[in-house]
Design a protein around this motif. Structure first.
Motif, PDB file in Angstrom:
ATOM      1  N   ARG A 155     -95.157  47.681 100.332  1.00 13.46           N
ATOM      2  CA  ARG A 155     -94.224  47.550 101.461  1.00 13.46           C
ATOM      3  C   ARG A 155     -93.174  46.471 101.183  1.00 13.46           C
ATOM      4  O   ARG A 155     -91.996  46.631 101.518  1.00 13.46           O
ATOM      5  CB  ARG A 155     -95.000  47.256 102.745  1.00 13.46           C
ATOM      6  N   TYR A 156     -93.586  45.360 100.555  1.00 14.03           N
ATOM      7  CA  TYR A 156     -92.671  44.285 100.176  1.00 14.03           C
ATOM      8  C   TYR A 156     -91.593  44.831  99.232  1.00 14.03           C
ATOM      9  O   TYR A 156     -90.404  44.561  99.385  1.00 14.03           O
ATOM     10  CB  TYR A 156     -93.482  43.178  99.506  1.00 14.03           C
ATOM     11  N   GLN A 157     -92.022  45.624  98.262  1.00 22.78           N
ATOM     12  CA  GLN A 157     -91.094  46.174  97.274  1.00 22.78           C
ATOM     13  C   GLN A 157     -90.141  47.184  97.891  1.00 22.78           C
ATOM     14  O   GLN A 157     -88.968  47.234  97.530  1.00 22.78           O
ATOM     15  CB  GLN A 157     -91.872  46.804  96.122  1.00 22.78           C
ATOM     16  N   VAL A 158     -90.640  48.001  98.821  1.00 20.92           N
ATOM     17  CA  VAL A 158     -89.775  48.962  99.502  1.00 20.92           C
ATOM     18  C   VAL A 158     -88.680  48.214 100.261  1.00 20.92           C
ATOM     19  O   VAL A 158     -87.501  48.583 100.193  1.00 20.92           O
ATOM     20  CB  VAL A 158     -90.591  49.879 100.439  1.00 20.92           C
ATOM     21  N   GLY A 159     -89.050  47.145 100.961  1.00 19.20           N
ATOM     22  CA  GLY A 159     -88.058  46.347 101.678  1.00 19.20           C
ATOM     23  C   GLY A 159     -87.036  45.734 100.731  1.00 19.20           C
ATOM     24  O   GLY A 159     -85.837  45.684 101.030  1.00 19.20           O
ATOM     25  N   ALA A 192     -77.180  47.588  90.715  1.00 19.09           N
ATOM     26  CA  ALA A 192     -77.629  47.187  89.378  1.00 19.09           C
ATOM     27  C   ALA A 192     -79.107  46.809  89.335  1.00 19.09           C
ATOM     28  O   ALA A 192     -79.714  46.798  88.270  1.00 19.09           O
ATOM     29  CB  ALA A 192     -76.782  46.017  88.874  1.00 19.09           C
ATOM     30  N   HIS A 193     -79.705  46.502  90.480  1.00 20.81           N
ATOM     31  CA  HIS A 193     -81.113  46.089  90.534  1.00 20.81           C
ATOM     32  C   HIS A 193     -82.050  47.258  90.849  1.00 20.81           C
ATOM     33  O   HIS A 193     -83.265  47.114  90.714  1.00 20.81           O
ATOM     34  CB  HIS A 193     -81.306  45.021  91.607  1.00 20.81           C
ATOM     35  N   ARG A 194     -81.503  48.364  91.272  1.00 22.27           N
ATOM     36  CA  ARG A 194     -82.348  49.438  91.802  1.00 22.27           C
ATOM     37  C   ARG A 194     -83.268  50.068  90.766  1.00 22.27           C
ATOM     38  O   ARG A 194     -84.440  50.314  91.059  1.00 22.27           O
ATOM     39  CB  ARG A 194     -81.492  50.496  92.484  1.00 22.27           C
ATOM     40  N   PHE A 195     -82.776  50.356  89.586  1.00 24.88           N
ATOM     41  CA  PHE A 195     -83.620  51.044  88.610  1.00 24.88           C
ATOM     42  C   PHE A 195     -84.868  50.235  88.257  1.00 24.88           C
ATOM     43  O   PHE A 195     -85.982  50.771  88.338  1.00 24.88           O
ATOM     44  CB  PHE A 195     -82.831  51.431  87.349  1.00 24.88           C
ATOM     45  N   PRO A 196     -84.743  48.948  87.887  1.00 26.18           N
ATOM     46  CA  PRO A 196     -85.973  48.192  87.602  1.00 26.18           C
ATOM     47  C   PRO A 196     -86.901  48.088  88.824  1.00 26.18           C
ATOM     48  O   PRO A 196     -88.118  48.125  88.675  1.00 26.18           O
ATOM     49  CB  PRO A 196     -85.476  46.810  87.181  1.00 26.18           C
ATOM     50  N   LEU A 197     -86.317  47.986  90.006  1.00 31.34           N
ATOM     51  CA  LEU A 197     -87.151  47.896  91.209  1.00 31.34           C
ATOM     52  C   LEU A 197     -87.873  49.209  91.489  1.00 31.34           C
ATOM     53  O   LEU A 197     -89.028  49.212  91.926  1.00 31.34           O
ATOM     54  CB  LEU A 197     -86.319  47.452  92.412  1.00 31.34           C
ATOM     55  N   VAL A 198     -87.212  50.327  91.224  1.00 29.17           N
ATOM     56  CA  VAL A 198     -87.873  51.626  91.378  1.00 29.17           C
ATOM     57  C   VAL A 198     -89.012  51.737  90.367  1.00 29.17           C
ATOM     58  O   VAL A 198     -90.101  52.225  90.690  1.00 29.17           O
ATOM     59  CB  VAL A 198     -86.863  52.780  91.227  1.00 29.17           C
ATOM     60  N   LEU A 201     -91.124  38.393  93.507  1.00 28.73           N
ATOM     61  CA  LEU A 201     -91.732  39.622  92.988  1.00 28.73           C
ATOM     62  C   LEU A 201     -91.992  39.485  91.495  1.00 28.73           C
ATOM     63  O   LEU A 201     -93.059  39.860  91.012  1.00 28.73           O
ATOM     64  CB  LEU A 201     -90.831  40.827  93.252  1.00 28.73           C
ATOM     65  N   TYR A 202     -91.029  38.921  90.787  1.00 28.67           N
ATOM     66  CA  TYR A 202     -91.244  38.706  89.357  1.00 28.67           C
ATOM     67  C   TYR A 202     -92.455  37.796  89.134  1.00 28.67           C
ATOM     68  O   TYR A 202     -93.333  38.102  88.328  1.00 28.67           O
ATOM     69  CB  TYR A 202     -90.003  38.103  88.683  1.00 28.67           C
ATOM     70  N   PHE A 203     -92.509  36.688  89.858  1.00 27.94           N
ATOM     71  CA  PHE A 203     -93.600  35.742  89.633  1.00 27.94           C
ATOM     72  C   PHE A 203     -94.951  36.289  90.053  1.00 27.94           C
ATOM     73  O   PHE A 203     -95.954  36.016  89.399  1.00 27.94           O
ATOM     74  CB  PHE A 203     -93.310  34.396  90.297  1.00 27.94           C
ATOM     75  N   LEU A 204     -95.003  37.057  91.124  1.00 22.91           N
ATOM     76  CA  LEU A 204     -96.269  37.684  91.513  1.00 22.91           C
ATOM     77  C   LEU A 204     -96.808  38.522  90.353  1.00 22.91           C
ATOM     78  O   LEU A 204     -97.995  38.447  90.017  1.00 22.91           O
ATOM     79  CB  LEU A 204     -96.073  38.585  92.733  1.00 22.91           C
ATOM     80  N   ASN A 205     -95.939  39.310  89.755  1.00 20.82           N
ATOM     81  CA  ASN A 205     -96.348  40.143  88.629  1.00 20.82           C
ATOM     82  C   ASN A 205     -96.687  39.306  87.407  1.00 20.82           C
ATOM     83  O   ASN A 205     -97.689  39.542  86.738  1.00 20.82           O
ATOM     84  CB  ASN A 205     -95.251  41.160  88.294  1.00 20.82           C
ATOM     85  N   ARG A 206     -95.874  38.328  87.125  1.00 25.88           N
ATOM     86  CA  ARG A 206     -96.092  37.490  85.937  1.00 25.88           C
ATOM     87  C   ARG A 206     -97.405  36.715  86.044  1.00 25.88           C
ATOM     88  O   ARG A 206     -98.198  36.680  85.111  1.00 25.88           O
ATOM     89  CB  ARG A 206     -94.908  36.532  85.788  1.00 25.88           C
ATOM     90  N   PHE A 207     -97.636  36.065  87.184  1.00 26.33           N
ATOM     91  CA  PHE A 207     -98.861  35.283  87.359  1.00 26.33           C
ATOM     92  C   PHE A 207    -100.084  36.183  87.259  1.00 26.33           C
ATOM     93  O   PHE A 207    -101.077  35.834  86.628  1.00 26.33           O
ATOM     94  CB  PHE A 207     -98.872  34.550  88.695  1.00 26.33           C
TER      95      PHE A 207
END
Length: 183
Positions: free
Chosen positions: A40-44, A52-58, A108-114
């Motif tokens: 849900r966080y990512q959808v928001g 320019a950010h949409r493709f990596p976010l998708v 979001l990057y840090f959540l994934n990285r950690f």
């Protein structure tokens, strides 16, 4: 960017995790509500993303959907009671979801990285988690994470460093608590 909280970082990577099958199953079940909240966080985030950010976010959103499917395939009960640690982390995610886009993208990057750093430090390459490990460590996902890192670095000049550090510390604290469910 990781200089904010070296002690918490070391605590996270040094936890004496035990991979008892029952404990790991409980941990996976507790992962489901968090990953659902992360979705849900990512959808928001995607709704506000510049083109320019949409493709990596998708791509990262697709990986999250695949993780939810994988968790369900492992037999987790999506309606299982949520542990207070997971409730606390979900609340932090919801709080971060109210922040301006640049913060949310960096977090979001840090959540994934950690998570991936902790996963690499703690999860054996073989066992019931092998499929998920292969998913997270696959070159395709690593490329998506790299793209997300580049986007996050572009947002850093827009952020208040003290606010950023406070949230990164809280994210790391929640990662330590979450991984501690396996102690």
């Amino acid at each position: 960017m990781l200089a904010c909280c070296p002690q918490a970082w070391e605590v996270l990577k040094g936890l004496p995790i035990r991979f008892d099958p029952g404990r790991f199953r409980f941990w996976l079940e507790q992962d489901y509500p968090f990953v659902e909240a992360l979705y849900r966080y990512q959808v928001g985030l995607l709704q506000e993303a510049p083109q320019a950010h949409r493709f990596p976010l998708v791509q990262i959103l697709l990986a999250t959907v695949e993780e939810l499917d994988w968790l369900l395939a492992q037999g987790v009960d999506p309606k299982a009671p949520v542990h207070p640690v997971r409730q606390e982390y979900i609340a932090l995610l919801q709080e971060m979801g109210t922040l301006p886009y640049p913060y949310r993208l960096v977090f979001l990057y840090f959540l994934n990285r950690f998570f991936l750093e902790a996963w690499s430090a703690h999860v054996p390459e073989e066992g019931p988690w092998e499929e998920l490990s292969q998913h997270w460590m696959a070159p395709e996902f690593q490329a998506v994470l790299y793209d997300l890192e580049v986007l996050a670095q572009g947002q850093l000049p827009l952020l208040d460093r003290a606010r950023l550090a406070r949230y990164l510390e809280r994210i790391l604290e929640m990662e330590v608590k979450t991984w501690s469910l396996l102690l």
